[in-house]
Write a protein that holds these residues in place. Structure first.
Motif, PDB file in Angstrom:
ATOM      1  N   ARG A 111     168.765  49.296  96.468  1.00  0.00           N
ATOM      2  CA  ARG A 111     169.541  48.096  96.118  1.00  0.00           C
ATOM      3  C   ARG A 111     170.309  48.282  94.815  1.00  0.00           C
ATOM      4  O   ARG A 111     171.477  47.887  94.709  1.00  0.00           O
ATOM      5  CB  ARG A 111     168.625  46.884  96.041  1.00  0.00           C
ATOM      6  N   GLU A 121     173.174  50.782  95.409  1.00  0.00           N
ATOM      7  CA  GLU A 121     174.239  50.130  96.179  1.00  0.00           C
ATOM      8  C   GLU A 121     175.048  49.195  95.297  1.00  0.00           C
ATOM      9  O   GLU A 121     176.273  49.123  95.420  1.00  0.00           O
ATOM     10  CB  GLU A 121     173.652  49.361  97.360  1.00  0.00           C
ATOM     11  N   ARG A 122     174.376  48.474  94.409  1.00  0.00           N
ATOM     12  CA  ARG A 122     175.075  47.579  93.479  1.00  0.00           C
ATOM     13  C   ARG A 122     176.034  48.366  92.593  1.00  0.00           C
ATOM     14  O   ARG A 122     177.173  47.949  92.358  1.00  0.00           O
ATOM     15  CB  ARG A 122     174.055  46.818  92.639  1.00  0.00           C
TER      16      ARG A 122
END
Length: 163
Positions: A35, A38-39
């Protein structure tokens, strides 16, 4: 050095002493890392008016260095055919790819980078690689290699053959 997963594991140890949470330590960290990475990738592409998935499709076509049929593109981009159809529609509307049916097989849909799509993908590639390197600055080159090898082994054991 501790992280958020250590806090969660500590809570489980307090509530359920003796419960083996070693797998949770790995899965939790891989999930959280995914996560956060991906951010960081998303933020880079947003700075350039693009979504990460758009670059993924463009980069897949760029590295293939040829026209791809939808099924090959879906496999290479790791998305379903239905999701890819929507994505290609949006990229066609932006003038970044073209879509055509094969002359010898009308069921075969071919996708090609436009000159603008090729220029955009090529122009963003070096910055994307630099951004990913920055995201991994907390690891030494040897640690990156070790982590990549371990993740490759994990993905293989989970059935991700890369096809």
């Amino acid at each position: 050095m501790s992280d958020a997963v250590d806090r969660i594991l500590g809570q489980w140890a307090s509530v359920r002493p003796g419960l083996d949470v070693s797998a949770m330590a790995v899965v939790g960290r891989v999930s959280r890392a995914s996560r956060l990475l991906e951010r960081g990738v998303k933020a880079y592409f947003e700075e350039h008016g693009l979504e990460a998935w758009e670059f993924d499709v463009l980069a897949t076509l760029l590295r293939a260095d040829r026209t791809l049929c939808m099924s090959d593109l879906a496999g290479a981009a790791m998305v379903s055919s239905a999701a890819l159809t929507n994505r290609i529609d949006r990229l066609v509307a932006k003038g970044l790819v073209t879509r055509a049916t094969a002359e010898d097989n009308r069921r075969l849909v071919l996708v090609t980078l436009t000159d603008e799509g090729r220029r955009l993908a090529t122009g963003l590639l070096d910055g994307h690689v630099a951004n990913e390197q920055r995201l991994l600055d907390g690891l030494t080159p040897a640690e990156r290699d070790q982590l990549a090898a371990l993740l490759r082994k994990l993905l293989s054991s989970l059935g991700d053959t890369g096809l």
